[in-house]
Design an enzyme around this catalytic site. Structure first.
Site, short mmCIF file in Angstrom:
data_model
loop_
_atom_site.label_atom_id
_atom_site.label_comp_id
_atom_site.label_asym_id
_atom_site.label_seq_id
_atom_site.Cartn_x
_atom_site.Cartn_y
_atom_site.Cartn_z
N GLY A 135 -3.68 -0.58 14.20
CA GLY A 135 -2.31 -0.42 14.67
C GLY A 135 -1.61 -1.75 14.89
CD GLU A 179 1.59 0.40 7.20
OE1 GLU A 179 1.81 0.28 5.99
OE2 GLU A 179 1.38 -0.57 7.95
CG ASP A 180 -0.91 1.44 3.48
OD1 ASP A 180 -0.65 1.14 4.67
OD2 ASP A 180 -1.48 0.65 2.71
CE LYS A 230 -9.61 3.47 7.83
NZ LYS A 230 -10.02 2.10 7.46
CG PHE A 238 -12.14 -0.07 3.07
CD1 PHE A 238 -11.20 -0.82 3.75
CD2 PHE A 238 -12.15 -0.12 1.68
CE1 PHE A 238 -10.27 -1.60 3.07
CE2 PHE A 238 -11.22 -0.89 0.98
CZ PHE A 238 -10.29 -1.64 1.68
CG ASP A 243 -5.65 -3.55 -2.25
OD1 ASP A 243 -5.24 -3.21 -1.12
OD2 ASP A 243 -5.93 -4.72 -2.53
NE ARG A 250 -2.28 -2.89 -4.49
CZ ARG A 250 -2.29 -3.11 -3.17
NH1 ARG A 250 -2.15 -2.11 -2.34
NH2 ARG A 250 -2.45 -4.33 -2.70
CG ASP A 276 -7.99 -0.07 10.42
OD1 ASP A 276 -8.71 0.65 11.14
OD2 ASP A 276 -8.44 -1.06 9.82
N GLY A 334 0.77 -1.24 0.00
CA GLY A 334 0.00 0.00 0.00
C GLY A 334 0.80 1.29 0.00
CB THR A 385 0.12 -4.02 10.55
OG1 THR A 385 -1.18 -4.44 10.17
CG2 THR A 385 1.14 -4.50 9.54
CG LEU A 386 3.11 0.09 11.68
CD1 LEU A 386 3.05 1.61 11.75
CD2 LEU A 386 4.47 -0.33 11.13
P1 5GP Z 1 -3.80 -2.29 11.01
O1 5GP Z 1 -2.89 -3.42 11.36
O2 5GP Z 1 -3.32 -0.94 11.49
O3 5GP Z 1 -5.21 -2.57 11.47
O4 5GP Z 1 -3.93 -2.26 9.44
C1 5GP Z 1 -2.89 -1.82 8.66
C2 5GP Z 1 -3.01 -2.27 7.23
O5 5GP Z 1 -4.35 -2.62 6.87
C3 5GP Z 1 -2.65 -1.14 6.31
O6 5GP Z 1 -1.27 -1.12 6.04
C4 5GP Z 1 -3.47 -1.42 5.08
O7 5GP Z 1 -2.79 -2.29 4.22
C5 5GP Z 1 -4.70 -2.10 5.62
N1 5GP Z 1 -5.82 -1.14 5.78
C6 5GP Z 1 -6.30 -0.62 6.93
N2 5GP Z 1 -7.31 0.25 6.70
C7 5GP Z 1 -7.48 0.26 5.37
C8 5GP Z 1 -8.37 0.99 4.50
O8 5GP Z 1 -9.22 1.80 4.89
N3 5GP Z 1 -8.21 0.76 3.16
C9 5GP Z 1 -7.29 -0.10 2.66
N4 5GP Z 1 -7.25 -0.24 1.34
N5 5GP Z 1 -6.44 -0.80 3.43
C10 5GP Z 1 -6.53 -0.61 4.78
#
Ligand code: 5GP
Length: 176
Positions: free
Chosen positions: A107, A101-102, A133, A154, A161, A167, A105, A47, A109-110
């Site tokens: 958090g 990071e793109d 977010k 979203f 994507d 994308r 959400d 992303g 993943t990080l």
């Molecule tokens: P987290 O681990 O913070 O919940 O999610 C991180 C990853 O989820 C982001 O790097 C992204 O790839 C995906 N993601 C989270 N929210 C969105 C969204 O609104 N749209 C898209 N396309 N991907 C998202």
């Protein structure tokens, strides 16, 4: 004009000009804060590739970039499992690392990934996220550079994507 991707309709949320302006501002801040240093940018695929490329073009300091791939999302739902499919090959020891990071959400993943990076003992570690977010974030994270704080809806476009599509959009769109 709303657009349709797979089964969902999306409305424009951030224009190309707004995104480009903000990316430039973040790069300028990094240029100031890392003057005399040589930060290693680590972009998290897929992303963040557009954000990372645009940001990188505006960096005037001496810098390097490397890419890694993590995944916790399928469709519009986080699976909660972080998978590393392209490993870390850059040497992090003693480096000033900036993670790109793109979107942050929940958090998760990080939050799960940072300890793995810290094991390499970088001199410093900062995070730049294009989108955040805050209402959705459940894991404690310090985001050093944030492009836009957005509602818990979203989004697609500018590298992000929905099941592989969207994308290539220059703008960021929000699900209706
Ligand atoms: P987290 O681990 O913070 O919940 O999610 C991180 C990853 O989820 C982001 O790097 C992204 O790839 C995906 N993601 C989270 N929210 C969105 C969204 O609104 N749209 C898209 N396309 N991907 C998202």
């Amino acid at each position: 004009m709303p657009i349709k991707v797979h089964d969902k309709t999306f409305d424009i949320y951030l224009s190309e000009a707004e995104i480009q302006q903000r990316v430039k501002e973040i790069a300028e801040t990094i240029n100031k804060e890392y003057q005399g240093k040589r930060p290693l940018i680590i972009a998290i695929l897929n992303g963040s590739f557009m954000f990372a490329a645009d940001l990188f073009k505006h960096l005037t300091i001496d810098t390097e970039i490397s890419f890694i791939k993590l995944a916790s999302y399928k469709g519009m739902k986080s699976t909660g499992n972080v998978v590393t499919s392209i490993g870390l090959d850059a040497e992090l020891y003693g480096k000033d690392v900036i993670i790109i990071e793109d979107i942050v959400d929940t958090g998760k993943t990080l939050y799960n990934f940072l300890p793995k990076l810290k094991d390499h003992h970088p001199a410093s570690l900062k995070i730049a996220a294009l989108l955040h977010k805050p209402e959705a974030t459940k894991f404690p994270l310090t985001l050093d550079y944030v492009g836009f704080s957005i509602p818990d809806k979203f989004v697609i476009g500018y590298g992000l994507d929905y099941d592989g599509r969207g994308r290539n959009l220059k703008e960021i769109y929000q699900v209706v």
